[in-house]
Design a protein around this motif. Sequence first.
Motif, PDB file in Angstrom:
ATOM      1  N   UNK A 143       0.855  -1.178   0.000  1.00  0.00           N
ATOM      2  CA  UNK A 143       0.000   0.000   0.000  1.00  0.00           C
ATOM      3  C   UNK A 143       0.899   1.239   0.000  1.00  0.00           C
ATOM      4  N   UNK A 144       0.649   2.142  -0.936  1.00  0.00           N
ATOM      5  CA  UNK A 144       1.474   3.333  -1.085  1.00  0.00           C
ATOM      6  C   UNK A 144       0.694   4.561  -0.659  1.00  0.00           C
ATOM      7  N   UNK A 145       1.309   5.400   0.182  1.00  0.00           N
ATOM      8  CA  UNK A 145       0.673   6.631   0.629  1.00  0.00           C
ATOM      9  C   UNK A 145       1.596   7.814   0.356  1.00  0.00           C
ATOM     10  N   UNK A 146       0.981   8.954   0.097  1.00  0.00           N
ATOM     11  CA  UNK A 146       1.746  10.187  -0.007  1.00  0.00           C
ATOM     12  C   UNK A 146       0.869  11.361   0.424  1.00  0.00           C
ATOM     13  N   UNK A 147       1.467  12.448   0.931  1.00  0.00           N
ATOM     14  CA  UNK A 147       2.891  12.550   1.258  1.00  0.00           C
ATOM     15  C   UNK A 147       3.220  11.779   2.527  1.00  0.00           C
ATOM     16  N   UNK A 148       4.483  11.688   2.885  1.00  0.00           N
ATOM     17  CA  UNK A 148       4.862  11.031   4.143  1.00  0.00           C
ATOM     18  C   UNK A 148       4.672  11.961   5.328  1.00  0.00           C
ATOM     19  N   UNK A 170      -3.605   4.370   5.633  1.00  0.00           N
ATOM     20  CA  UNK A 170      -4.469   3.711   4.663  1.00  0.00           C
ATOM     21  C   UNK A 170      -4.174   2.220   4.719  1.00  0.00           C
ATOM     22  N   UNK A 171      -5.197   1.404   4.594  1.00  0.00           N
ATOM     23  CA  UNK A 171      -5.017  -0.045   4.572  1.00  0.00           C
ATOM     24  C   UNK A 171      -5.942  -0.634   3.520  1.00  0.00           C
ATOM     25  N   UNK A 172      -5.570  -1.804   3.003  1.00  0.00           N
ATOM     26  CA  UNK A 172      -6.460  -2.500   2.080  1.00  0.00           C
ATOM     27  C   UNK A 172      -6.535  -3.964   2.465  1.00  0.00           C
ATOM     28  N   UNK A 192      -3.588  -4.797   5.251  1.00  0.00           N
ATOM     29  CA  UNK A 192      -2.223  -4.430   4.885  1.00  0.00           C
ATOM     30  C   UNK A 192      -2.154  -2.908   4.898  1.00  0.00           C
ATOM     31  N   UNK A 193      -1.252  -2.373   5.724  1.00  0.00           N
ATOM     32  CA  UNK A 193      -1.178  -0.935   5.920  1.00  0.00           C
ATOM     33  C   UNK A 193      -0.083  -0.298   5.089  1.00  0.00           C
ATOM     34  N   UNK A 194      -0.328   0.953   4.698  1.00  0.00           N
ATOM     35  CA  UNK A 194       0.715   1.793   4.158  1.00  0.00           C
ATOM     36  C   UNK A 194       1.555   2.389   5.267  1.00  0.00           C
TER      37      UNK A 194
END
Lengths: 110, 116
Positions: free
Chosen positions: B4-9, B92-94, B106-108
């Motif tokens: 899982x990809x998140x932005x910004x950090x 965010x998780x999926x 599964x978390x970002x």
Amino acid sequence: GDQVKQSPSALSLQEGTNSALRCNFSIATTTVQWFLQNPRGSLMNLFYLVPGTKENGRLKSTFNSKESYSTLHIRDAQLEDSGTYFCAAEDTGGADRLTFGKGTQLIIQP
Amino acid sequence: EAGVTQSPRYAVLQEGQAVSFWCDPISGHDTLYWYQQPRDQGPQLLVYFRDEAVIDNSQLPSDRFSAVRPKGTNSTLKIQSAKQGDTATYLCASSPRTGGSQNTLYFGAGTRLSVL
């Protein structure tokens, strides 16, 4: 009060020793998940549990639905086990929704 | 397989400013969650989607927060007018909802928000 209560809130162990973390639930719980959050903040899934026990390497976890608790046992603790452990409950009325505890902060000392 | 990809950090705002967080879930995961994690607390669910539909947004402060997942893949969480109390990590998780471990999350890596 807390629907998912974790204990202890913090724990410091010597490398090579064993520990047990616990979650008590005040909601009717169908499944339990355990996560480890590392110091950088990433949450990693350790276990997904229906009632019963699972083992993975040095980790073993049990979910007892009748007595509304779950445990996570860490055997032969290593430095990389340090972090915050969270349990999360999926309640019977909230499909796909998890309620998290406040976590157990674990520090492994060399 | 990408996680899982998140932005910004990280994000630092003054009170009253707006901010958006973006999430790209694991490919094929139909369920997507946004959690808020205040410092020294566990994650708290804000909203979750199955495909493009909102399933539960009862914990989302609707006067200032909004979340969309228009094509059932990526998602955006927006805070319209940030308050100091919004300072937290937004996760965010999926989940795949298939197989034996149907709802494994599964978390970002999260977005760490500070509102000054």
